[in-house]
Motif scaffolding. Sequence first.
Motif, short mmCIF file in Angstrom:
data_model
loop_
_atom_site.label_atom_id
_atom_site.label_comp_id
_atom_site.label_asym_id
_atom_site.label_seq_id
_atom_site.Cartn_x
_atom_site.Cartn_y
_atom_site.Cartn_z
N UNK A 1 -7.42 -17.78 6.78
CA UNK A 1 -6.54 -17.15 8.21
C UNK A 1 -7.14 -17.72 9.42
N UNK A 2 -8.68 -18.04 9.46
CA UNK A 2 -9.39 -18.62 10.55
C UNK A 2 -8.89 -17.77 11.73
N UNK A 3 -8.14 -18.68 12.63
CA UNK A 3 -7.79 -17.95 14.17
C UNK A 3 -6.47 -17.62 14.07
N UNK A 4 -5.65 -17.91 12.79
CA UNK A 4 -3.92 -17.51 13.10
C UNK A 4 -3.86 -16.01 12.61
N UNK A 5 -2.62 -15.50 13.06
CA UNK A 5 -2.54 -14.19 12.93
C UNK A 5 -1.91 -13.85 11.36
N UNK A 6 -1.22 -14.74 10.86
CA UNK A 6 -0.89 -14.67 9.56
C UNK A 6 -0.97 -15.97 8.79
N UNK A 7 -0.68 -16.08 7.48
CA UNK A 7 -0.79 -17.14 6.64
C UNK A 7 0.39 -18.30 6.59
N UNK A 8 1.17 -17.95 7.47
CA UNK A 8 2.44 -18.78 7.69
C UNK A 8 3.32 -18.85 6.48
N UNK A 9 4.21 -19.85 6.39
CA UNK A 9 5.06 -20.16 5.22
C UNK A 9 4.63 -20.33 3.93
N UNK A 10 4.91 -19.98 2.81
CA UNK A 10 4.02 -19.98 1.45
C UNK A 10 4.66 -21.42 0.94
N UNK A 11 3.48 -22.07 0.40
CA UNK A 11 3.87 -23.36 -0.13
C UNK A 11 3.01 -23.48 -1.22
N UNK A 12 2.27 -24.70 -1.29
CA UNK A 12 1.22 -24.91 -2.41
C UNK A 12 0.33 -23.79 -2.31
N UNK A 13 -0.64 -23.31 -3.37
CA UNK A 13 -1.42 -22.35 -2.91
C UNK A 13 -2.75 -22.57 -2.16
N UNK A 14 -3.03 -21.69 -1.34
CA UNK A 14 -4.31 -22.16 -0.53
C UNK A 14 -5.55 -21.25 -1.28
N UNK A 15 -5.56 -20.17 -2.16
CA UNK A 15 -6.42 -19.43 -2.97
C UNK A 15 -6.13 -19.39 -4.39
N UNK A 16 -7.08 -19.52 -5.17
CA UNK A 16 -6.96 -19.26 -6.72
C UNK A 16 -7.80 -18.46 -7.14
N UNK A 17 -7.48 -17.47 -8.03
CA UNK A 17 -8.38 -16.34 -8.51
C UNK A 17 -8.34 -16.32 -9.97
N UNK A 18 -9.24 -16.53 -10.71
CA UNK A 18 -9.27 -16.55 -12.28
C UNK A 18 -10.01 -15.69 -12.73
N UNK A 19 -9.50 -14.83 -13.53
CA UNK A 19 -10.06 -13.58 -14.11
C UNK A 19 -9.91 -13.48 -15.65
N UNK A 20 -10.77 -12.80 -16.39
CA UNK A 20 -10.89 -13.11 -17.97
C UNK A 20 -9.78 -12.45 -18.66
N UNK A 21 -9.34 -11.38 -18.41
CA UNK A 21 -8.18 -10.72 -18.87
C UNK A 21 -6.95 -10.46 -18.11
N UNK A 22 -5.98 -10.27 -18.86
CA UNK A 22 -4.44 -9.72 -18.05
C UNK A 22 -4.48 -8.61 -17.34
N UNK A 23 -5.24 -7.68 -17.88
CA UNK A 23 -5.28 -6.25 -17.08
C UNK A 23 -6.14 -6.50 -15.73
N UNK A 24 -7.27 -7.30 -15.85
CA UNK A 24 -7.85 -7.53 -14.50
C UNK A 24 -7.38 -8.24 -13.53
N UNK A 25 -6.55 -9.46 -14.12
CA UNK A 25 -5.70 -10.21 -13.29
C UNK A 25 -4.68 -9.45 -12.65
N UNK A 26 -3.94 -8.53 -13.29
CA UNK A 26 -2.75 -7.89 -12.58
C UNK A 26 -3.47 -6.85 -11.51
N UNK A 27 -4.65 -6.18 -12.07
CA UNK A 27 -5.44 -5.27 -11.04
C UNK A 27 -5.69 -5.93 -9.84
N UNK A 28 -6.44 -7.02 -9.88
CA UNK A 28 -6.63 -8.14 -8.95
C UNK A 28 -5.47 -8.14 -7.93
N UNK A 29 -4.51 -8.75 -8.48
CA UNK A 29 -3.37 -8.86 -7.71
C UNK A 29 -2.80 -7.61 -6.70
N UNK A 30 -2.99 -6.58 -7.19
CA UNK A 30 -2.67 -5.34 -6.96
C UNK A 30 -3.45 -5.20 -5.55
#
Length: 608
Positions: A62-91
């Motif tokens: 975000x830095x000094x911006x109020x929002x992340x703006x329009x979505x395009x290519x990913x800015x952040x990537x989170x890798x988790x070991x299991x499906x349940x954990x990945x879904x929980x992280x998304x929530x």
Amino acid sequence: MAFPPIHPALARALESRNYQEPTPVQKSVVEAAAEDRDLLVSAQTGSGKTVAYGLAMGQTLLQDRDTLGEAGNPLGLIIAPTRELALQVSDELRWLFAEAGARIVTCVGGMDARTEQKALFRGAHLVVGTPGRLRDHLERGNLRTQDLQVAVLDEADEMLNLGFREDLEFILEATPAERRTLLFSATLPKPIVALTKRYQTNALRIEVANQSSSHSDIEYRAIRVAPTEIEHAVVNLLRQAESPTAIVFCNTREQVRHLHTGLLDRGFGAVSLSGELGQAERNQALQALRDGRSRVCVATDVAARGIDLPNLGLVIHAELPNDAETLQHRSGRTGRAGRKGVSVLLVPLSKRRKADRLLTDAKIRPIWSAPPSADEIRALDRDRLLTDPLFSDEAGDDDLATAGVLVERFSPMEIASAFARLYRQKLPAPEDIYDPGPGRDDKTGRKANAEPRSRRDGEREEGTGGRHAIGPAVWFHLDIGRRNNADPKWLLPLLCRRGKVTREDIGAIRIFDKETKVEIRADAAERFASAAQGSDDDITVTRMDGGAPPAGRDRDGGGNARTGRPPRAQKAFSRRADGDAPRRGPPKYGAKGPGKGPGKPGKPRRAD
């Protein structure tokens, strides 16, 4: 302790969730020393690390911006070991970045890859996924990482344990070199250290807590239990605790199926989680727990990794985990975010040494006790009935009218007893359960009230003067003898398990060629006879009439009835299945006896 200065959008999201103060890991990752640096974080499970790396990512994206703006290519990537954990992280990240206008896409195995592909093409700020599915999208050109600013590896040690090292390296190699890398791991084995040296630059090491110590909000209990009564102990523990949500861990899918079926048959609202279930079935099971339709989850370790269930106050280890790390991870499903929880290990006597080792390695001092009895649970039910909200809630007109009719027709005792029956009918019945005794002393590691060494296990004396004196006794007959490899070393624990008695209840064990005679303390004889009746393990146990058998040689000759040992020149052997060299000792599970000699081929089991 208030949150350090963070982006206003993130601060508003925290306020909406009533976050008053940060956990130690959350505070550490947003301090000035951690700003825009690679981070290597060791944090106890349940310490709030998902919000922690969400805050750290937010500061960078975000830095000094109020929002992340329009979505395009990913800015952040989170890798988790299991499906349940990945879904929980998304929530978790959805509510944390809601004020920042984040679009989050989840990519996990078991879900429709084409749906994920379309979502990626529409644009995303954050992508959360499992290593295998993320690599698949990278290879197909669906996931474009050229604009990536932050990569997060959640539970990195578990991803390596599950064999995802190659996938992780492939994904990280496909991301810009100048990205910020946040690595969260409960432990730091050598492969993790090697990964950090290769893919992180000048990483700040943050160790929030001593990973070898147990979670301070978890009460650990160890329950001694007979091997045949694991399921009964689980039932009584669930009934005793009455936790809104509980999880029961097993080591295999087969045991999950067996225990889940048993709980359903008893009337528990239970679901199961194991690797054989599809993602849709897993999601349905978790949703049933979250909305209260079920309150017990029976699961394997892999299926339950990363699960965060609301109001989970009880964890039961129906089978002991293989190592201290797994023990702490299982237990960490409860006692989260400042809430208290209980972790209970069920310990058969034959597994006591393993349990002691696990607890020592994890630096845990549990409270040892017997399993809760049916009488204790019935007493708790009575107390809960007296405090039931039904008595304090205001009654409506229809209720009062019905109550008036009941009072006119029935006596107060009849009405109260009918109400008690209705209350009891909605509850699973507690099980009558046997306490196998204290085992070894908690402080010394020696068996409480242990006999001298010369009177334990196979060294127990069966003579008239030096044998294990038990007072008045009843004799029982077993239809196996030396020709079936009968030996006190494995007969003694088998009799305890089969007859639901302790070693102190068993006196002389006299082994003959084709039969064995056992002395049981008189006050335990009825319990032993009732529990041991039938023909389990291919061994039939019957009560003898007419007093003690002779202490001399049996009618077939050969053998010492006093000590239960065969003569020196006639040691019992059992042959291997392939006919090779003979082996000593009792048959393994499923063996059909020590060869083709006369006598009934028995199938005695070991105590464990």
